[in-house]
Design a protein around this motif. Structure first.
Motif, mmCIF file in Angstrom:
data_model
loop_
_atom_site.group_PDB
_atom_site.id
_atom_site.type_symbol
_atom_site.label_atom_id
_atom_site.label_comp_id
_atom_site.label_asym_id
_atom_site.label_seq_id
_atom_site.Cartn_x
_atom_site.Cartn_y
_atom_site.Cartn_z
ATOM 1 N N ILE A 1 0.950 -1.334 0.048
ATOM 2 C CA ILE A 1 -0.113 -0.032 0.210
ATOM 3 C C ILE A 1 0.982 1.196 0.074
ATOM 4 C CG2 ILE A 1 -1.777 1.260 1.097
ATOM 5 C CD1 ILE A 1 -2.872 -1.432 2.321
ATOM 6 N N LYS A 2 1.816 1.307 1.082
ATOM 7 C CA LYS A 2 2.665 2.586 1.005
ATOM 8 C C LYS A 2 3.441 2.741 -0.427
ATOM 9 C CE LYS A 2 6.199 4.744 3.897
ATOM 10 N NZ LYS A 2 6.999 4.917 4.836
ATOM 11 N N PRO A 3 4.285 1.725 -1.112
ATOM 12 C CA PRO A 3 4.786 2.035 -2.186
ATOM 13 C C PRO A 3 3.894 2.574 -3.239
ATOM 14 C CG PRO A 3 5.652 0.029 -1.306
ATOM 15 C CD PRO A 3 4.321 0.422 -0.401
ATOM 16 N N LEU A 4 2.747 1.998 -3.361
ATOM 17 C CA LEU A 4 1.864 2.277 -4.485
ATOM 18 C C LEU A 4 1.239 3.675 -4.380
ATOM 19 C CD1 LEU A 4 -0.453 -1.042 -4.784
ATOM 20 C CD2 LEU A 4 1.420 -0.066 -6.258
ATOM 21 N N ALA A 5 1.124 4.168 -3.228
ATOM 22 C CA ALA A 5 0.662 5.527 -2.925
ATOM 23 C C ALA A 5 1.870 6.364 -3.352
ATOM 24 C CB ALA A 5 0.410 5.793 -1.089
ATOM 25 N N GLU A 6 2.805 6.153 -2.636
ATOM 26 C CA GLU A 6 4.200 6.926 -3.022
ATOM 27 C C GLU A 6 4.298 6.862 -4.664
ATOM 28 O OE1 GLU A 6 7.383 4.731 -1.110
ATOM 29 O OE2 GLU A 6 7.103 6.072 0.974
ATOM 30 N N ALA A 7 3.971 6.148 -5.318
ATOM 31 C CA ALA A 7 4.102 6.094 -6.830
ATOM 32 C C ALA A 7 2.861 6.786 -7.523
ATOM 33 C CB ALA A 7 4.467 4.713 -7.390
ATOM 34 N N GLY A 8 1.847 7.120 -6.782
ATOM 35 C CA GLY A 8 0.922 7.785 -7.406
ATOM 36 C C GLY A 8 -0.030 6.895 -8.073
ATOM 37 N N TRP A 9 -0.394 5.769 -7.518
ATOM 38 C CA TRP A 9 -1.382 4.850 -7.939
ATOM 39 C C TRP A 9 -2.579 4.940 -6.973
ATOM 40 C CZ3 TRP A 9 -1.464 2.725 -12.614
ATOM 41 C CH2 TRP A 9 -0.185 2.543 -13.340
ATOM 42 N N LEU A 10 -2.538 5.268 -5.768
ATOM 43 C CA LEU A 10 -3.613 5.430 -4.960
ATOM 44 C C LEU A 10 -3.262 6.427 -3.841
ATOM 45 C CD1 LEU A 10 -2.511 3.741 -2.040
ATOM 46 C CD2 LEU A 10 -3.169 1.933 -3.355
ATOM 47 N N ASP A 11 -4.288 7.023 -2.929
ATOM 48 C CA ASP A 11 -3.991 7.883 -2.136
ATOM 49 C C ASP A 11 -4.744 7.389 -0.705
ATOM 50 O OD1 ASP A 11 -3.199 10.068 -4.128
ATOM 51 O OD2 ASP A 11 -5.524 10.157 -4.611
ATOM 52 N N LEU A 12 -4.039 7.939 0.270
ATOM 53 C CA LEU A 12 -4.311 7.496 1.779
ATOM 54 C C LEU A 12 -4.878 8.797 2.431
ATOM 55 C CD1 LEU A 12 -1.284 5.248 2.423
ATOM 56 C CD2 LEU A 12 -3.581 4.595 1.839
ATOM 57 N N PRO A 13 -6.054 8.823 2.509
ATOM 58 C CA PRO A 13 -6.736 9.871 3.520
ATOM 59 C C PRO A 13 -5.830 10.126 4.697
ATOM 60 C CG PRO A 13 -8.425 8.474 2.444
ATOM 61 C CD PRO A 13 -7.060 7.539 2.603
ATOM 62 N N PRO A 14 -5.620 11.372 4.848
ATOM 63 C CA PRO A 14 -4.595 11.647 6.247
ATOM 64 C C PRO A 14 -5.167 10.990 7.511
ATOM 65 C CG PRO A 14 -4.509 13.543 4.706
ATOM 66 C CD PRO A 14 -5.837 12.586 4.171
ATOM 67 N N SER A 15 -6.541 11.322 7.741
ATOM 68 C CA SER A 15 -7.080 10.880 8.990
ATOM 69 C C SER A 15 -6.962 9.339 9.230
ATOM 70 C CB SER A 15 -8.454 11.568 9.214
ATOM 71 O OG SER A 15 -9.267 10.649 8.195
ATOM 72 N N THR A 16 -6.724 8.576 8.138
ATOM 73 C CA THR A 16 -6.759 7.180 8.279
ATOM 74 C C THR A 16 -5.654 6.384 7.617
ATOM 75 O OG1 THR A 16 -7.736 6.927 5.935
ATOM 76 C CG2 THR A 16 -9.132 7.181 7.804
ATOM 77 N N SER A 17 -4.504 7.105 7.045
ATOM 78 C CA SER A 17 -3.434 6.465 6.641
ATOM 79 C C SER A 17 -2.748 5.465 7.461
ATOM 80 C CB SER A 17 -2.549 7.585 6.042
ATOM 81 O OG SER A 17 -2.017 8.342 6.929
ATOM 82 N N PRO B 1 -8.525 5.065 -4.839
ATOM 83 C CA PRO B 1 -7.745 4.938 -6.032
ATOM 84 C C PRO B 1 -7.530 6.325 -6.920
ATOM 85 C CG PRO B 1 -10.320 4.369 -6.369
ATOM 86 C CD PRO B 1 -9.939 4.719 -4.875
ATOM 87 N N SER B 2 -6.498 6.487 -7.197
ATOM 88 C CA SER B 2 -6.008 7.832 -7.731
ATOM 89 C C SER B 2 -6.341 7.998 -9.310
ATOM 90 C CB SER B 2 -4.349 7.976 -7.644
ATOM 91 O OG SER B 2 -3.972 6.904 -8.624
ATOM 92 N N ALA B 3 -6.255 8.998 -9.730
ATOM 93 C CA ALA B 3 -6.765 9.642 -11.111
ATOM 94 C C ALA B 3 -5.936 8.683 -12.047
ATOM 95 C CB ALA B 3 -6.590 11.068 -11.424
ATOM 96 N N LYS B 4 -4.616 8.424 -11.603
ATOM 97 C CA LYS B 4 -3.739 7.709 -12.554
ATOM 98 C C LYS B 4 -4.338 6.228 -12.882
ATOM 99 C CE LYS B 4 1.087 6.253 -12.466
ATOM 100 N NZ LYS B 4 2.373 6.256 -11.660
ATOM 101 N N LEU B 5 -4.796 5.573 -11.417
ATOM 102 C CA LEU B 5 -5.331 4.307 -11.519
ATOM 103 C C LEU B 5 -6.747 4.358 -12.353
ATOM 104 C CD1 LEU B 5 -5.336 1.081 -11.071
ATOM 105 C CD2 LEU B 5 -6.156 1.651 -8.691
ATOM 106 N N LEU B 6 -7.631 5.172 -11.958
ATOM 107 C CA LEU B 6 -8.860 5.064 -12.541
ATOM 108 C C LEU B 6 -8.659 5.580 -14.071
ATOM 109 C CD1 LEU B 6 -10.920 7.094 -9.858
ATOM 110 C CD2 LEU B 6 -10.837 4.668 -10.152
ATOM 111 N N GLY B 7 -7.530 6.127 -14.298
ATOM 112 C CA GLY B 7 -7.665 6.524 -16.001
ATOM 113 C C GLY B 7 -7.256 5.202 -17.002
ATOM 114 N N ILE B 8 -6.842 4.280 -16.105
ATOM 115 C CA ILE B 8 -6.501 2.886 -16.847
ATOM 116 C C ILE B 8 -7.888 2.213 -17.199
ATOM 117 C CG2 ILE B 8 -5.729 0.532 -16.715
ATOM 118 C CD1 ILE B 8 -3.269 1.401 -14.982
ATOM 119 N N PRO B 9 -8.325 2.017 -18.525
ATOM 120 C CA PRO B 9 -9.423 1.544 -18.898
ATOM 121 C C PRO B 9 -9.586 0.198 -17.927
ATOM 122 C CG PRO B 9 -8.090 2.177 -20.772
ATOM 123 C CD PRO B 9 -7.379 2.049 -19.644
#
Length: 465
Positions: A239-255, A267-275
């Motif tokens: 989870i942490k490496p994927l967040a650092e690479a921009g594939w997902l986001d972690l809400p600050p209050s729950t990270s 899920p980040s815009a980068k991930l949702l942009g994949i068909p």
């Protein structure tokens, strides 16, 4: 078998603007002799070239752009024909081939050759395609190089002298929804991270993106691919490496949360942009376009549709409910047997498949009723399941099941290889209110019940005797 379409000398050098043969076909159909004569005139100077009568119609048919009986253009061909210019038409055709005919393997093969620094030739491209699963390429074929040339014509790749074609990131992203670097970035991830993102992307499709409980994704990954994950290190190594690479986001209050499974992920815009086809390859072919356009409706809107007094709304709600359930369970939709409009908007039947440890085929029937699903309704599904070689019969209703229907499902489960998943209106409402965890808990409890029921079945010839 994964194969590329046949092009039969249907190359940019000969055809130029792909709209031209389609326009001729559309204008003169169904007069095939006139169509062939015009193709021969335009492309071969009326030389009576057999490629006008054989190669062009064979290619258009192979690409799914032409029907033979009667001769006519198809819906995908109409979209290509409506393109504003030749380049846009080539892009529309390439997108169609990528979506329906394994065209993305060309992009992956070129990427691999470029990464290794190998020279791209007809033979090296063929070998690379065979490595990644394309079959049926003869030694003499130019189908793969012709498709690459159409991708170059569409601007997805650029040539620079004798060097290998290089991807145009912007054009590829605009045309296919995913660029070469994004595909490469995804392919270079550790397998555990790829599995996590594929699961998250599929779940996001059913839940309109948004905030998702990390536990839901982690539990599914552990269920289906436990050997690929160190359960105690999922947050640190996945989870942490994927967040650092921009594939997902972690809400600050729950990270941080308490424990590896706690917290929320987005899920980040980068991930949702994949068909979604990158995760579920047959999604667009199976899910009708009118339904695909509405799958992002939130659960609250599906609940409103199911409760509507309008029969069309109820039917649409059923279809969306079925799709969301299939995706949340971790299955892939494979075919609609009956859509709601075919049953006066009262029910929908579709087939899904899963590869959770082993392959399974599921037949889903979703019914919008105010009363109870009868024994006869459930019995009908048994015959269909046997015919389609399904393993699971899932019956979903906004109402409830009669006691006779429940008893019959139990009897069939005990006596045959089939198993039932019965989902009543109470579970449906809780699922739409509280999310996938309700459905997954219900499926897990049902699996335990089915196991108990099947314990009485013989497990060896001696036991049967």
């Amino acid at each position: 078998m994964r194969r590329l379409p046949s092009f039969n000398d249907f190359s940019p050098a000969i055809i130029g603007d792909v709209r031209i043969p389609l326009r001729i076909l559309d204008t003169l159909a169904p007069n095939m002799p006139a169509i062939i004569a015009e193709w021969d005139r335009v492309f071969f100077q009326s030389a009576g070239n057999k490629r006008a009568s054989t190669n062009i119609p064979a290619t258009l048919t192979s690409l799914g752009l032409m029907t033979r009986t009667p001769p006519a253009i198809t819906e995908p061909a109409k979209a290509i024909l409506a393109a504003a210019d030749a380049v846009s038409a080539a892009q529309a055709m390439v997108r169609h081939i990528v979506d329906t005919r394994h065209g993305v393997t060309i992009i992956d093969a070129v990427r691999s050759l470029n990464t290794r620094g190998d020279k791209l030739t007809k033979d090296s491209l063929k070998r690379e395609l065979e490595v990644i699963g394309i079959q049926g390429l003869s030694n003499a074929t130019t189908d793969h190089t012709t498709l690459l040339n159409w991708m170059i014509e569409a601007g997805l790749f650029e040539r620079n002298g004798r060097d290998n074609p290089q991807p145009n990131e912007a054009v590829m992203k605009a045309t296919l929804g995913i660029s070469a670097s994004e595909r490469s970035s995804f392919a270079d991830l550790p397998l555990s991270q790829q599995i996590f993102l594929q699961t998250l992307r599929r779940v996001a499709e059913a839940n309109s993106g948004g905030v998702i409980a990390a536990k839901q994704i982690i539990d599914e990954c552990l269920r289906d691919h436990r050997a690929r994950f160190d359960e105690d290190q999922i947050r640190a190594k996945v989870i942490k490496p994927l967040a650092e690479a921009g594939w997902l986001d972690l809400p600050p209050s729950t990270s941080k949360g308490r424990g590896g499974k706690s917290g929320l992920i987005v899920p980040s815009a980068k991930l949702l942009g994949i068909p979604i086809e990158a995760v579920l390859p047959n999604f667009d072919q199976v899910v009708p376009s009118d339904l695909r356009a509405k799958i992002d409706l939130p659960a609250s809107e599906v609940r409103r549709l199911l409760a509507s007094q309008e029969i069309y709304d109820r039917g649409l709600g059923l279809e969306l409910l079925a799709l969301k359930m299939i995706l949340d369970i971790g299955l892939e939709p494979r075919a609609f047997r009956l859509r709601s409009r075919d049953t006066a908007y009262a029910e929908v039947d579709l087939t899904a498949e899963g590869k959770n440890l082993l392959f399974s085929r599921w037949n889903f029937q979703c019914k919008c009723v105010g009363g109870r699903v009868s024994l006869g309704d459930v019995a009908k599904e048994v015959g269909l399941a046997i015919y389609s070689k399904a393993h699971v019969v899932a019956v979903v209703t906004t109402g409830d099941f009669s006691s006779e229907a429940v008893a019959y499902a139990r009897e069939i489960t005990q006596a045959t290889h089939l198993q039932f998943l019965l989902v009543n209106g109470s579970v449906v409402r809780q699922y739409l209110d509280k999310g996938a965890v309700v459905l997954l808990d219900h499926v897990a409890a049902n699996a335990a019940s089915v196991m108990a029921q099947k314990r009485s079945q013989p497990v060896s010839p001696e036991a049967e005797a």
